[in-house]
Design an enzyme around this catalytic site. Sequence first.
Site, PDB file in Angstrom:
ATOM      1  NE  ARG A   1      -3.478  -2.682   0.204  1.00  0.00           N
ATOM      2  CZ  ARG A   1      -4.162  -3.213  -0.806  1.00  0.00           C
ATOM      3  NH1 ARG A   1      -4.123  -2.668  -2.006  1.00  0.00           N
ATOM      4  NH2 ARG A   1      -4.864  -4.303  -0.632  1.00  0.00           N
TER       5      ARG A   1
ATOM      6  CD  GLU B   1      -6.210  -8.130   6.264  1.00  0.00           C
ATOM      7  OE1 GLU B   1      -5.045  -7.695   6.220  1.00  0.00           O
ATOM      8  OE2 GLU B   1      -7.180  -7.495   5.847  1.00  0.00           O
TER       9      GLU B   1
ATOM     10  NE  ARG C   1      -1.822  -3.418  12.280  1.00  0.00           N
ATOM     11  CZ  ARG C   1      -2.493  -3.641  11.165  1.00  0.00           C
ATOM     12  NH1 ARG C   1      -2.833  -4.859  10.806  1.00  0.00           N
ATOM     13  NH2 ARG C   1      -2.871  -2.642  10.402  1.00  0.00           N
TER      14      ARG C   1
ATOM     15  NE  ARG D   1     -12.994  -5.820   7.455  1.00  0.00           N
ATOM     16  CZ  ARG D   1     -12.296  -5.692   6.334  1.00  0.00           C
ATOM     17  NH1 ARG D   1     -12.670  -6.330   5.242  1.00  0.00           N
ATOM     18  NH2 ARG D   1     -11.227  -4.932   6.289  1.00  0.00           N
TER      19      ARG D   1
ATOM     20  CE  LYS E   1      -6.062  -1.670  10.045  1.00  0.00           C
ATOM     21  NZ  LYS E   1      -6.249  -2.203   8.683  1.00  0.00           N
TER      22      LYS E   1
ATOM     23  CG  ASP F   1      -8.744  -1.854   6.289  1.00  0.00           C
ATOM     24  OD1 ASP F   1      -7.896  -1.229   6.951  1.00  0.00           O
ATOM     25  OD2 ASP F   1      -8.453  -2.612   5.365  1.00  0.00           O
TER      26      ASP F   1
ATOM     27  CD  GLU G   1      -2.417   0.305  12.396  1.00  0.00           C
ATOM     28  OE1 GLU G   1      -3.310  -0.491  12.703  1.00  0.00           O
ATOM     29  OE2 GLU G   1      -1.409  -0.011  11.746  1.00  0.00           O
TER      30      GLU G   1
ATOM     31  CD  GLU H   1      -5.356  -0.375   2.138  1.00  0.00           C
ATOM     32  OE1 GLU H   1      -4.764  -0.102   3.213  1.00  0.00           O
ATOM     33  OE2 GLU H   1      -5.870  -1.473   1.903  1.00  0.00           O
TER      34      GLU H   1
ATOM     35  CD1 TRP I   1     -15.074  -8.812   1.130  1.00  0.00           C
ATOM     36  CD2 TRP I   1     -14.887  -7.815  -0.865  1.00  0.00           C
ATOM     37  NE1 TRP I   1     -15.040  -7.456   1.342  1.00  0.00           N
ATOM     38  CE2 TRP I   1     -14.922  -6.823   0.138  1.00  0.00           C
ATOM     39  CE3 TRP I   1     -14.766  -7.425  -2.194  1.00  0.00           C
ATOM     40  CZ2 TRP I   1     -14.858  -5.456  -0.160  1.00  0.00           C
ATOM     41  CZ3 TRP I   1     -14.697  -6.079  -2.485  1.00  0.00           C
ATOM     42  CH2 TRP I   1     -14.742  -5.096  -1.484  1.00  0.00           C
TER      43      TRP I   1
END
Lengths: 729, 729
Positions: free
Chosen positions: B197, B320, B353, B365, B389, B394, B416, B422, B569
């Site tokens: 990214r 992930e 994280r 999610r 985050k 995201d 974060e 991105e 997805w």
Amino acid sequence: MLSYKLYKFFLMNLVGRIIVIVLFMTVSAESFAENGYELWMRYRNIEEKNLASTYINSIKNIQIDRSFPSLKAAADELTLALEGLLGEVPVSDTTLVDGTLIIGTETSSPMIRNLKLSSKIAGTGDEGYIIQNILINGKSCIVIASNTEIGALYGTFHFIRLLQTRQDISELNILEVPKLKFRVLNHWDNLNGTVERGYAGYSLWDWQRLPMYVDRRMIDYARANASVGINGTVLNNVNANSKSLTREYLIKAAALADAFRPYGIKVYLTAKFSAPIEIGGLKTADPLDPAVRKWWKNKVNDIYRYIPDFGGFLVKANSEGQPGPQDYHRTHADGANMMAEALEPHGGIVMWRAFVYENSRNVDRALNGYNEFIKLNGKFNKNVFVQPKNGAIDFQPREPFHPLFGKMTDTPLMMEFQITQEYLGYSTNLVYLAPLFKETLDSDTYTKGKGTTVAKVLEDYQRSNGMSGIAAVPNIGSDINWTGHLFGQANWFAYGLLAWNPQRTAEEIADDWIKMTFNHDKDFINAIREMMILSRETAVKIRGALGLNHIMNFATHYGPGPWYKDNHWDARDYHKADTYGLGVDRTATGSNVVAQYAPELSKLFSDPKTCPQKYLLYFNHVAWGYIMPSGRTLWDELVHQYFKGTDEVTQMRRIWDTMEGKVDAQCFNHVKQLLKAQEDEAIWWRDGSVLYFQTFSKLPIPADLPKPEHELNYYKRIPFPYDWNGIYK
Amino acid sequence: MLSYKLYKFFLMNLVGRIIVIVLFMTVSAESFAENGYELWMRYRNIEEKNLASTYINSIKNIQIDRSFPSLKAAADELTLALEGLLGEVPVSDTTLVDGTLIIGTETSSPMIRNLKLSSKIAGTGDEGYIIQNILINGKSCIVIASNTEIGALYGTFHFIRLLQTRQDISELNILEVPKLKFRVLNHWDNLNGTVERGYAGYSLWDWQRLPMYVDRRMIDYARANASVGINGTVLNNVNANSKSLTREYLIKAAALADAFRPYGIKVYLTAKFSAPIEIGGLKTADPLDPAVRKWWKNKVNDIYRYIPDFGGFLVKANSEGQPGPQDYHRTHADGANMMAEALEPHGGIVMWRAFVYENSRNVDRALNGYNEFIKLNGKFNKNVFVQPKNGAIDFQPREPFHPLFGKMTDTPLMMEFQITQEYLGYSTNLVYLAPLFKETLDSDTYTKGKGTTVAKVLEDYQRSNGMSGIAAVPNIGSDINWTGHLFGQANWFAYGLLAWNPQRTAEEIADDWIKMTFNHDKDFINAIREMMILSRETAVKIRGALGLNHIMNFATHYGPGPWYKDNHWDARDYHKADTYGLGVDRTATGSNVVAQYAPELSKLFSDPKTCPQKYLLYFNHVAWGYIMPSGRTLWDELVHQYFKGTDEVTQMRRIWDTMEGKVDAQCFNHVKQLLKAQEDEAIWWRDGSVLYFQTFSKLPIPADLPKPEHELNYYKRIPFPYDWNGIYK
């Protein structure tokens, strides 16, 4: 730096105050740290006041027609250069005064048309130019004239170089014509931005933002190339990706071509032989299959819709895993001609690499390229170049010239050099490559009698085949200084000037580069030139003394690896060390590579007594006790070469250390650090290699030399901790 | 540029001649094209003569002890800044004159020790400083004082910023203390030089030549960070490579740590959870296995041998595809605590994280991170941060704050953010992110009553848990201008200043950045600030109007993709468009994300009438005919938002076009090209999204708006031609 007290003193009167401001400006300009981005197009104020004022008086008015893109580029460059060098830009009007600089062609400039220079200009061809002082109506003028706008741009860069190197410009009578027509850079850039064997960052091409965004750097890249006469660029890696031929990438390549065009640089692409399958949906890439031929014709027509002056294809086929015509039992000529026919109507060319070898330990790799291509001599379409590397092995620190040169009488050869230092310590090492390029270009092939140098062979194709050329894999990347090592810039510069004229000497090119890059101090120039000229011999002593080669670390090509062995590759095939001696027998009693050369050379190379020492172990397997011209045995001489090489690196460090304060601090520290690293690598090579070869010679290290600090295994185990697998597939 | 005629005129007398030289110098300085390398540390001559002379008189003598590395860095920076800004460098001796600048600590400076500032300095902690005018023995002095040398360096940068932004320095009384202790950049740099990214070239870390060669750029990187108070850098990607913990890479990381140390920047590494297996030769990475725990202890001890002030680990675990403690049926706390115990004796920390989610279409999610970590509240070692985050999805153009903020009462959270764009059009788009950062930091969690903002939650951990922190994924790469888009520099700058003090406003930070980067023209500043502030709302209108999000192109995250669907997805999970309406029901009738927030917010978010319009479709599934505050239906409002967004980009282009001549030409063209590309992408988003959502709403595009030029399929098929698979594994 100006102290406060001095400042106060000046403040006392008006003139003083102005001088203070002047000094402040100087300080301010100096505070720009030198990061190397400007390359040799570094236009700093000429401090010699008399000379500067002579130049100012000689360039008072510039007459150039900016409506032609290449002439606009020339005018822009002059503006930048004169602002920098002289601190001002002359006017640009139609009055004729003493000091008028007239630039252009007979088409672009009525003034030039009236000068009756036609016959002289005619001799400059498509890219040449004249630069001369002419009295016009009693006014002292300088004329840069050519048949083409790009010729005028080249002439302008030449003229700027005269100023940068402080030449007299009062009696110019220059006529320049390039000796080779195609002067190309072969970038090994991948579409994902990595560069194979690139040690200066990553690819310059911003595939992500192209064509929407064209970075200023693309112009500066083009300027640098045009300034040394490079007129073509292959954008991508010979280990090719078919995607580069898809519409998505063609529109991006077209944006680059648009940016480069005013600078006379054509864009070329690598063509993956299997592209008809991978992006064309065909079942085969057989070059004699009509559907395949049609696909290439259509693809090429497509490319020219986006890039009307597209240069053509560079192809690596049936080499190191790349697909090619032999997959279909066709010849290299069948493959090349298929593409050539598609390109021909548009004026494009094919550059077909001759770097092929059987991946077999039973065959001397030095034989393969010649044997494969000599039988195809004359079998190629007229717009095809065959492109061998300078030597038959692979861009080694030293190799004899490739035996195809002089023998390929009916198909033009295009030389391929490597500027990026794959085998020469990456961008960590200072190695000036002009002596290497010159050595090959000046080599006598004897194929049409004494004096048939490689350069002459290359040049002669222009007459016999209507095209001539040279290419090099550049050392250019996204690093701010372009080449990773500041001195790597000299190799890009030297390649361009030698491609234009192989007669130039490595020394005079070094002089120009030093003056344009650093300063004009005579002692400085002498010391740095000496260091540069020495550097290539130094590198050879460390990596391939007496004709040794290809004994580097197998995976990285950095550091030594004469001991490397796996199922496919054994470094001993390249040095053949045994208890008897060292070197590869390539004479008639061995692989007989010598037979590929002219009889004069074959004879010379076959006898250790007549074989030039620099090629001794390339052609001969020589006993450890053989007495060398130095009077030492081969073993002693070899060890001495290693020690001499490392001593020379130490000497380079010492020379550079005395330059502190004579160059910008950032630049000084950059080179200083790298020379230390160069010394470390040299010692690793020296001690590892000497200890390794000692296991065969069983002889002691000469008494006058120190012993290596560690055991052989220590040097074998030194890691090169870089994620190579991540980058190189 | 100075015309020849003007030149001649000046030449007529002596003073004139000198002035000509002065003007030449100015021209010469201007001819340096602005490539953005200097960032906001751009020290150009202050043209306002009165102000410059006031500054010169206030800074005549600098007293600083250069034997302390951070104070030497401060002195070097001052030298560079004053040379640039004022054209001279003051003396540096022990005499006390009007205009003495004293910098240091009570340890480094006897003068400061004598000033009886102890109680005031005491309040500045480990990193703060005071800057104030003080009369010493009747002499007007300025003092920059702190408890630590790094505090003095920060104060020096602050002082330089005052000059760069033309502040009055005659009555300074500044006391600054950072509100958060750990202010970190999380680089997503891979060992092969690519940046996940990353849209500004490639990694800054030259793993190949480290530790032998440390590029000047490493110092400039450190300067930039120190200038805005960033004090930590995680060198590598959270999608980690165990090799970064091997000795080979540790000695390289140590060379970076050495370069960064004087600038107060600690080095951190990502730790791959499976490292004990991959590089340790163990069979398991189970955090409760004694051999594994021992391996980490030894590894950490090793790291501190190379990097004595190593910061600690950042870990992405069970997220992930990354390995983690759950692979062994252990909790995140088990994993984090194992590392924390190894780091604790050395003072290192773990940043663990919280970005975890089930890769299942059956679960919203947005729920996962909170649910996974809230149950571990208080279960972590005291030197562990949990790092969520800013939002639960995201790094979207807009999300409500992450519900963990305010709820994680016993384990400190480290925010974060993402600076690299991105989801915001890469480095192609101009999007000023300070408003995004501020929106999250200023969000009221209500967890301890009204006014419990996210910033306050973060800051309060300092008192309750002895540590507080914030991190961001930077937009920094090897591009000459560091961030790809020149305006991306503002986001790095803004992050640093907000990390130091979340109370700063986006507007005042923009003002400072514009002045430091461009010029001091009031109209220019106003126009550019307005454009910057607007830019984030513009981006949201295009990419996530009314609370929509995560509907970008699946593969690239560039351009629209609300239609994307594969086996794993489906973009519809993020927008839930159907014939009834649009938006994700996250109220009690849906996934009930609202229950993760304080009751006040839960209530607010659950009702479309009270839910802030900006979060409407994040929390609610709303009928197409629902009447919005504007009086328009949801459908009409949505379409209007898209058109307003693209109109605003067009407006940005217009504003910038009027700036030609007010900024350097290279810089002007850079931004101009990118704004055109930004407009193109905006139109692609607008027309593609509107046509797609229309297939559900079945409603016409409002009559006052133009129709998209193409059919939906055209927009769906627009390729993003970049070799993503080659870069991202």
